[in-house]
Design an enzyme around this catalytic site. Structure first.
Site, PDB file in Angstrom:
ATOM      1  N   CYS A   1     -76.031 -18.417  23.464  1.00 57.37           N
ATOM      2  CA  CYS A   1     -75.106 -18.005  24.610  1.00 57.37           C
ATOM      3  C   CYS A   1     -74.628 -19.999  25.063  1.00 57.37           C
ATOM      4  O   CYS A   1     -73.217 -20.282  25.590  1.00 57.37           O
ATOM      5  CB  CYS A   1     -76.071 -18.229  25.958  1.00 57.37           C
ATOM      6  SG  CYS A   1     -77.667 -18.698  25.729  1.00 57.37           S
TER       7      CYS A   1
ATOM      8  N   HIS B   1     -75.827 -22.003  31.782  1.00 57.67           N
ATOM      9  CA  HIS B   1     -75.542 -23.156  31.266  1.00 57.67           C
ATOM     10  C   HIS B   1     -74.842 -24.601  31.169  1.00 57.67           C
ATOM     11  O   HIS B   1     -73.367 -24.553  31.374  1.00 57.67           O
ATOM     12  CB  HIS B   1     -76.087 -23.192  29.434  1.00 57.67           C
ATOM     13  CG  HIS B   1     -77.019 -22.390  29.789  1.00 57.67           C
ATOM     14  ND1 HIS B   1     -78.326 -21.753  30.339  1.00 57.67           N
ATOM     15  CD2 HIS B   1     -77.210 -21.146  28.336  1.00 57.67           C
ATOM     16  CE1 HIS B   1     -78.736 -20.661  28.977  1.00 57.67           C
ATOM     17  NE2 HIS B   1     -78.463 -20.482  28.326  1.00 57.67           N
TER      18      HIS B   1
END
Length: 338
Positions: free
Chosen positions: A147, A239
């Protein structure tokens, strides 16, 4: 319609797959697999739905199957949200049985004949499927990256016009990246955890493959190194990456590259209007404010400074996981691999 399944449908990424596929215009969600204790029961009765989007009623009565090759033999493609240790053999067996596998698991990412794809960044790597089939595989395996690597490599795509050899990145990664049970609440409240197992290694090697060159059925890694420091922070989704890169360009030139870059195709159902979006505000991007841009498929960038330094951010379980796999499958369909 293309019949699809989800492997590991009750976990965090599995639920995202179900969410994204429930009303998909091309894909017909026919099969959901989970552990033996859930098999044989309706999905709606076994899943503990924890997403911030409504539960898709169309999936409620699907009977959960055990996670086996036989369970998905009638699917054209399956989306894997399996743990890496289970995925390693099972994904291989499913692909060998003639079913396409679009995987979020890390098991096969670095194999020489397996595409490690971000659809808008390295679509040409899909040609590695032909290498798999020449070896006798009837199906295929295509993986999407870690990710955080997805956010980094997507943000780097507009900058490939410049030369660079060294990238340093510090991540601030959301707790959802560890799964529903991954980080105890007492550990993350009022805290930053400066270690995420194997994350730094994944970022260091995966970006080179993604941005590498396909030549004669082989990928030559990109000529740069990545040094990563990964941290878990008390953010639910999204993120954030601070990136330092040795580009010999001005901030204005880098900003212009971000603003003008276009992916090599458009119009796929899960594709956002802006794969990379530059934000001019000096305090952006921020997870809470920007993670859902482009239906959570946009990577937002900002704060380009002398150095070159910038910030990148994206939704880790959608752009960084399930959404990336679904978009890969959409691209593969247009390329006649599905």
């Amino acid at each position: 319609m293309i019949n699809v399944g989800v492997l590991g449908a009750t976990g965090a990424v599995g639920q995202r797959f179900v969410q994204l596929l429930a009303d998909h215009p091309w894909f017909n969600l026919t099969t959901l697999t989970a552990s033996e204790r859930s098999a044989g029961k309706p999905y709606g009765s076994v899943v503990n739905w924890r997403l911030d989007s409504p539960f898709p009623d169309s999936s409620a009565e699907l009977i959960v199957a055990p996670t086996t090759v036989d369970a998905v033999k009638d699917c054209d493609v399956v989306f894997s949200a399996l743990p890496a240790d289970i995925a390693a053999k099972l994904e291989t067996d499913i692909a060998d049985a003639g079913v396409g596998v679009c995987s979020n698991a890390s098991s096969h990412r670095m194999e020489a004949d397996v595409p490690l794809m971000i659809a808008e960044v390295n679509p040409e790597h899909a040609a590695l499927i032909d290498v798999q089939r020449k070896k006798g595989r009837d199906g295929f395996i295509v993986t999407n990256p870690n990710c955080s690597t997805i956010m980094l490599a997507t943000a780097l795509a507009p900058l490939r016009k410049f030369s660079f050899t060294n990238i340093n990145v510090a991540t601030m990664q959301a707790i959802s990246g560890a799964g529903f049970e991954g980080v105890p609440a007492f550990s993350i409240y009022d805290n930053v955890i400066p270690y995420i197992g194997s994350e730094e290694e994944k970022m260091s090697r995966e970006a080179n493959k993604i941005l590498g060159t396909l030549d004669g059925g082989k990928i030559t890694g990109a000529p740069f190194s990545v040094s990563a420091s990964c941290n878990r922070v008390p953010v639910i989704d999204g993120h954030t990456l601070n990136v330092w890169i040795d580009i010999k360009a001005t901030p204005a030139e880098v900003i212009e590259a971000f603003k003008t870059w276009q992916p090599p195709f458009s119009g796929l159902p899960t594709q956002p209007d802006h794969t990379v979006l530059y934000l001019d505000q000096e305090n952006r991007p921020q997870p809470r404010l920007d993670r859902n841009r482009g239906n959570a498929m946009t990577v937002s960038v900002g704060r380009v400074r002398e150095g070159i330094r910038f910030v990148a951010m994206g939704h880790n379980t959608i752009r960084g996981a399930a959404g990336a796999s679904v978009l890969n499958a959409e691209l593969l369909h247009t390329m006649k691999y599905i």
